[in-house]
Each structure stands twice: as C-alpha cells, then as structure tokens.
Scaffold this motif. Structure first.
Motif, short mmCIF file in Angstrom:
data_model
loop_
_atom_site.label_atom_id
_atom_site.label_comp_id
_atom_site.label_asym_id
_atom_site.label_seq_id
_atom_site.Cartn_x
_atom_site.Cartn_y
_atom_site.Cartn_z
N ARG A 12 39.68 52.10 36.23
CA ARG A 12 40.78 51.81 35.31
C ARG A 12 40.23 51.19 34.04
O ARG A 12 39.20 50.54 34.06
CB ARG A 12 41.74 50.83 35.98
CG ARG A 12 42.51 51.47 37.10
CD ARG A 12 43.62 50.55 37.54
NE ARG A 12 44.48 51.22 38.48
CZ ARG A 12 44.55 50.93 39.77
NH1 ARG A 12 43.83 49.95 40.26
NH2 ARG A 12 45.34 51.61 40.57
N SER A 15 41.60 47.06 29.93
CA SER A 15 42.84 46.44 29.47
C SER A 15 43.96 46.54 30.51
O SER A 15 45.03 45.96 30.32
CB SER A 15 43.29 47.08 28.17
OG SER A 15 43.55 48.46 28.39
N PHE A 16 43.74 47.26 31.61
CA PHE A 16 44.77 47.44 32.62
C PHE A 16 44.98 46.16 33.42
O PHE A 16 44.03 45.52 33.87
CB PHE A 16 44.37 48.56 33.59
CG PHE A 16 45.33 48.77 34.71
CD1 PHE A 16 46.49 49.49 34.52
CD2 PHE A 16 45.10 48.23 35.96
CE1 PHE A 16 47.39 49.69 35.55
CE2 PHE A 16 45.99 48.42 37.00
CZ PHE A 16 47.14 49.15 36.79
N THR A 17 46.26 45.77 33.57
CA THR A 17 46.60 44.63 34.43
C THR A 17 47.55 45.14 35.51
O THR A 17 48.51 45.86 35.23
CB THR A 17 47.26 43.48 33.65
OG1 THR A 17 48.39 43.98 32.97
CG2 THR A 17 46.30 42.86 32.66
N LYS A 18 47.29 44.76 36.73
CA LYS A 18 48.09 45.22 37.86
C LYS A 18 49.47 44.57 37.81
O LYS A 18 49.57 43.36 37.64
CB LYS A 18 47.36 44.82 39.15
CG LYS A 18 48.01 45.33 40.40
CD LYS A 18 47.13 45.12 41.61
CE LYS A 18 47.35 43.75 42.19
NZ LYS A 18 46.73 43.56 43.50
N ALA A 20 52.93 42.83 39.01
CA ALA A 20 53.12 41.78 40.00
C ALA A 20 53.62 42.33 41.33
O ALA A 20 53.32 41.78 42.39
CB ALA A 20 54.09 40.73 39.48
#
Length: 59
Positions: A12, A15-18, A20
């Motif tokens: 990924r 800059s990808f954030t999972k 919540a």
C-alpha cells in the motif's frame, strides 16, 4: 509488438491509513436459523413459491 505487462502493486502507498472499522478478527459464525411455523401454510423461502388466492408464483 511486445508490450510489457503492467506492474502490480505489492504494498500500500505510504500515505494509506487503515479505516477504524477494519480489523483482523475472524468473521463471526452465522446465527442459527429460526424454525418458525408459517400460519398461512408452506413457507415461500423454504419451498420457493408464494401462493395467494389459489395462484402460485416463483420468486
């Protein structure tokens, strides 16, 4: 003409954030089906057709 196949991403982007709501927990087991009596006769979800006023149709 020999074109190279597109390279697939294997990671990924940085800059990808999972989100919540994502988790690694296993999927819960489905609830047991409820065995309810059908007051009007045969259940259409069990037998595959509806009967109303003497006319039967599939869904």
């Amino acid at each position: 003409m020999s074109e190279k196949p597109l390279q697939r991403a294997t990671e990924r982007p940085a800059s990808f954030t999972k989100p919540a709501h994502w988790s690694n927990d296993p999927v819960p087991a489905p609830a047991a089906p409820k065995d309810e009596e059908d007051p009007e006769g045969l259940s259409p979800t069990r037998y595959g057709d509806f009967t109303r006023k003497g006319i039967a149709w599939d869904f």
